[in-house]
Enzyme design. Structure first.
Site, PDB file in Angstrom:
ATOM      1  N   GLU A   1       1.620   4.635   7.374  1.00 44.69           N
ATOM      2  CA  GLU A   1       0.565   4.095   6.520  1.00 44.69           C
ATOM      3  C   GLU A   1      -0.095   5.205   5.705  1.00 44.69           C
ATOM      4  OE1 GLU A   1       0.063   0.966   6.302  1.00 44.69           O
ATOM      5  OE2 GLU A   1      -0.013  -0.065   8.233  1.00 44.69           O
TER       6      GLU A   1
ATOM      7  N   HIS B   1       3.352   1.995   2.173  1.00 41.16           N
ATOM      8  CA  HIS B   1       3.893   2.460   3.457  1.00 41.16           C
ATOM      9  C   HIS B   1       5.402   2.257   3.521  1.00 41.16           C
ATOM     10  CE1 HIS B   1       3.082  -1.688   5.539  1.00 41.16           C
ATOM     11  NE2 HIS B   1       4.348  -1.623   5.216  1.00 41.16           N
TER      12      HIS B   1
ATOM     13  N   ASN C   1       0.822  -1.222   0.000  1.00 37.53           N
ATOM     14  CA  ASN C   1       0.000   0.000   0.000  1.00 37.53           C
ATOM     15  C   ASN C   1       0.854   1.270   0.000  1.00 37.53           C
ATOM     16  OD1 ASN C   1       1.000   0.165   2.592  1.00 37.53           O
ATOM     17  ND2 ASN C   1      -0.963   0.034   3.631  1.00 37.53           N
TER      18      ASN C   1
HETATM   19  C1  F6R Z   1       9.186  -3.057   8.590  1.00 39.71           C
HETATM   20  C2  F6R Z   1       8.916  -1.965   7.651  1.00 39.71           C
HETATM   21  C3  F6R Z   1       7.870  -2.126   6.607  1.00 39.71           C
HETATM   22  C4  F6R Z   1       8.281  -3.171   5.549  1.00 39.71           C
HETATM   23  C5  F6R Z   1       7.194  -3.344   4.498  1.00 39.71           C
HETATM   24  C6  F6R Z   1       7.536  -4.395   3.475  1.00 39.71           C
HETATM   25  O1  F6R Z   1      10.210  -2.707   9.482  1.00 39.71           O
HETATM   26  O2  F6R Z   1       9.528  -0.945   7.766  1.00 39.71           O
HETATM   27  O3  F6R Z   1       7.635  -0.890   5.988  1.00 39.71           O
HETATM   28  O4  F6R Z   1       9.471  -2.758   4.945  1.00 39.71           O
HETATM   29  O5  F6R Z   1       5.985  -3.690   5.124  1.00 39.71           O
HETATM   30  O6  F6R Z   1       7.541  -5.645   4.086  1.00 39.71           O
HETATM   31  P1  F6R Z   1       7.994  -6.956   3.272  1.00 39.71           P
HETATM   32  O7  F6R Z   1       9.453  -6.806   3.035  1.00 39.71           O
HETATM   33  O8  F6R Z   1       7.676  -8.089   4.207  1.00 39.71           O
HETATM   34  O9  F6R Z   1       7.200  -6.985   2.005  1.00 39.71           O
END
Ligand code: F6R
Length: 244
Positions: free
Chosen positions: A143, A138, A136
């Site tokens: 978010e 973030h 999304n």
């Molecule tokens: C976690 C963080 C999140 C992740 C994101 C992608 O510390 O900062 O922003 O980087 O949710 O997560 P993955 O790599 O699991 O797709």
């Protein structure tokens, strides 16, 4: 924004690990900002292998993680502290005193956020911030919203974010905490250098919006367009929706 493409996750992880080794060789007291999630796992294991071969030295480095769940102790297997311990901290020679993660059990979360910001400032700011990206858009736990927070803050997690973290909680998203502490957009944007890594088809759409779309709080990562030194490191599938 610099966009670098890699044929697969492995090549991406190796290249970035090499760049981190070089940054540490040039500045042994480097301050690193670190994400959790599926995406950086290969990178962390690669850094561990390089350390085992004597190719990288974290002895004087400092790290700040982007975020942590609120309401679970750091010893909980689902905590981001546990994740980092498993995938990076147990594999390299970081000094425990220079590892920083927001305290998810602080009795006063607002005071903990302020303390975390001060700790980053006292360390001289972040030299190299690594980021993943949520589907999304973030970054950290910033978010999509009408307004974004600047500094480290308490945040309610979206259902989609709790869903994507379910694996850390035995596959049950109802066990994923509802809130977290996260660096804010300004905390991230103040880093001197930012590298965002994204792999897999599920990231293609948000990467397309990040690179070609407007700067909007509906896609927090779009603010990276304003940073002077940011690089996107992508595998071919994550880059598949970008204009040629
Ligand atoms: C976690 C963080 C999140 C992740 C994101 C992608 O510390 O900062 O922003 O980087 O949710 O997560 P993955 O790599 O699991 O797709």
């Amino acid at each position: 924004m610099k966009v670098s493409l890699f044929k697969d996750e492995r090549t991406l992880a190796r290249t970035l690990a090499g760049q981190i080794a070089q940054a540490l060789a040039e500045k042994p007291d480097l301050v690193l900002g670190l994400p959790t999630g599926r995406t950086p796992i290969r990178l962390y294991h690669e850094l561990g292998s390089m350390h085992a071969k004597g190719q990288i030295d974290f002895a004087r480095a400092t790290t700040f993680n982007l975020d942590e769940f609120l309401g679970i102790p750091s010893s909980h297997p689902g905590s981001y502290r546990s994740f980092m311990q498993q995938h990076l901290f147990s594999r390299v020679n970081l000094s425990p005193q220079r590892i920083n993660i927001p305290n998810g059990t602080a009795s006063d979360p607002a005071a903990e956020c302020a303390r975390y910001e001060r700790a980053i400032a006292d360390a001289g700011g972040i030299d190299l911030q690594l980021l993943g990206i949520g589907t999304n858009g973030h970054i950290g736990f910033n978010e999509p919203a009408r307004e974004l927070a600047g500094t480290t803050h308490r945040v309610a997690l979206k259902a989609s974010t709790r869903h994507s973290n379910a694996a850390l909680f035995g596959g049950d998203e109802r066990q994923v905490p509802e809130e977290a502490l996260s660096m804010g957009m300004a905390t991230i944007m103040h880093a001197r250098r930012i590298v965002l890594i994204a792999t897999g088809k599920s990231k293609a759409r948000c990467i397309q919006r990040l690179v070609h779309g407007p700067i909007t709080p509906k896609l927090p990562a779009s603010f990276l367009q304003m940073h002077r030194r940011v690089e996107l490191m992508l595998d071919e599938t994550a880059a598949s929706a970008l204009d040629a």
